[in-house]
Design an enzyme around this catalytic site. Sequence first.
Site, PDB file in Angstrom:
ATOM      1  NE  ARG A 280       4.943  -4.320   3.859  1.00 50.60           N
ATOM      2  CZ  ARG A 280       3.545  -4.097   2.941  1.00 50.60           C
ATOM      3  NH1 ARG A 280       2.002  -3.822   4.343  1.00 50.60           N
ATOM      4  NH2 ARG A 280       2.520  -3.985   1.905  1.00 50.60           N
TER       5      ARG A 280
ATOM      6  CB  SER B 215      -0.936  -5.749   0.354  1.00 50.01           C
ATOM      7  OG  SER B 215      -0.295  -4.903   0.501  1.00 50.01           O
ATOM      8  CG  LEU B 216       0.110  -7.206   6.152  1.00 49.60           C
ATOM      9  CD1 LEU B 216       1.974  -7.331   6.506  1.00 49.60           C
ATOM     10  CD2 LEU B 216      -1.232  -6.931   7.441  1.00 49.60           C
TER      11      LEU B 216
ATOM     12  CD  GLN C 297      -2.946  -1.607   6.610  1.00 50.69           C
ATOM     13  OE1 GLN C 297      -2.205  -1.895   6.330  1.00 50.69           O
ATOM     14  NE2 GLN C 297      -3.725  -0.654   7.166  1.00 50.69           N
TER      15      GLN C 297
ATOM     16  CG  HIS D  67       0.364  -1.300  -2.996  1.00 43.44           C
ATOM     17  ND1 HIS D  67       1.058  -2.366  -2.998  1.00 43.44           N
ATOM     18  CD2 HIS D  67      -0.492  -2.748  -1.863  1.00 43.44           C
ATOM     19  CE1 HIS D  67       1.458  -3.215  -1.928  1.00 43.44           C
ATOM     20  NE2 HIS D  67       0.770  -3.220  -1.242  1.00 43.44           N
TER      21      HIS D  67
ATOM     22  CD  GLN E 224       4.327  -6.129  -0.776  1.00 42.96           C
ATOM     23  OE1 GLN E 224       4.230  -5.554  -0.278  1.00 42.96           O
ATOM     24  NE2 GLN E 224       3.867  -7.525  -0.504  1.00 42.96           N
TER      25      GLN E 224
END
Length: 293
Positions: free
Chosen positions: A113, A88-89, A9, A195, A244
């Site tokens: 998500r 991440s993503l 992101q 996170h 995650q």
Amino acid sequence: MKAYIFPGQGAQFRGMGQDLYTNSPRAKELFERANEVLGFSITDVMFNGTDEDLKETKVTQPAIFLHSVILSQLLGDSFKPDMVAGHSLGEFSALVANGVLNFEDGLRLVSKRALAMQKACEMVESTMAAVLGMEDHLVESICANIEGIVVAANYNCPGQLVISGGTHAVEKACEELKANGAKRALILPVGGAFHSPLMEPAREELAAAIEATEFKTPLCPIYQNVTTFAVTDPARIKENLIFQLTAPVKWTQSVQNMIADGATEFIEVGPGKVLQGLVKKIDRSAEVSSAEV
């Protein structure tokens, strides 16, 4: 050895993916399939929307995923990764490119998500902040002594760590970090505490969807954010992906492990060049480039 890396992101930009859509019938077919799966025209927002439109979580995450995954598919026979990783993503993009998830399942999980994270953000006032010029262990130590929830969230490169948590706790941590020698500690324009433990409701929601989705054996190892080591077992990949959302993104450590395992060339697949910059800060000798068709 070639490592293909996939951005997360923040890499979005107006008009992203339009060149792929215009120049490739295969890309157009995948984008149109994405519109069907999502139930709205994400291509309209990607190609013609404003910066504000693109910042909507339900748009941002699928948009970056689509740009990355479709680009990886258009690379054809030249896409021969020895290893992959995503920030991440980007881990979801990496898993589709790597043959673990099919296109539709990956897109559905990313959409779920995004919506689950948005919902979790609305439950409590929270934020993230970038901390520059301080060693990781000092940042961790200071955060541990702040009242409330504030944790290390993104280990991006040496001297660049992002913290995440309740707004008041993050603001207090920023004051303490600057007082103790951090060059900068600034609040980021994000929707919430990604996170961190505050993402637990989203993790629970996403876990059910991940468990119900088929994961296949990858074409090559994936270095996941949670463990930082090469993983090839589908069951372990699922497990790491579930954790995650509430665990930190250990990007620095993942890149270091990829280099230790033989990676010499890092190719970023998707919008922007953020990850290439981080890789160079982790190891100046690493070769970096953008994937192009």
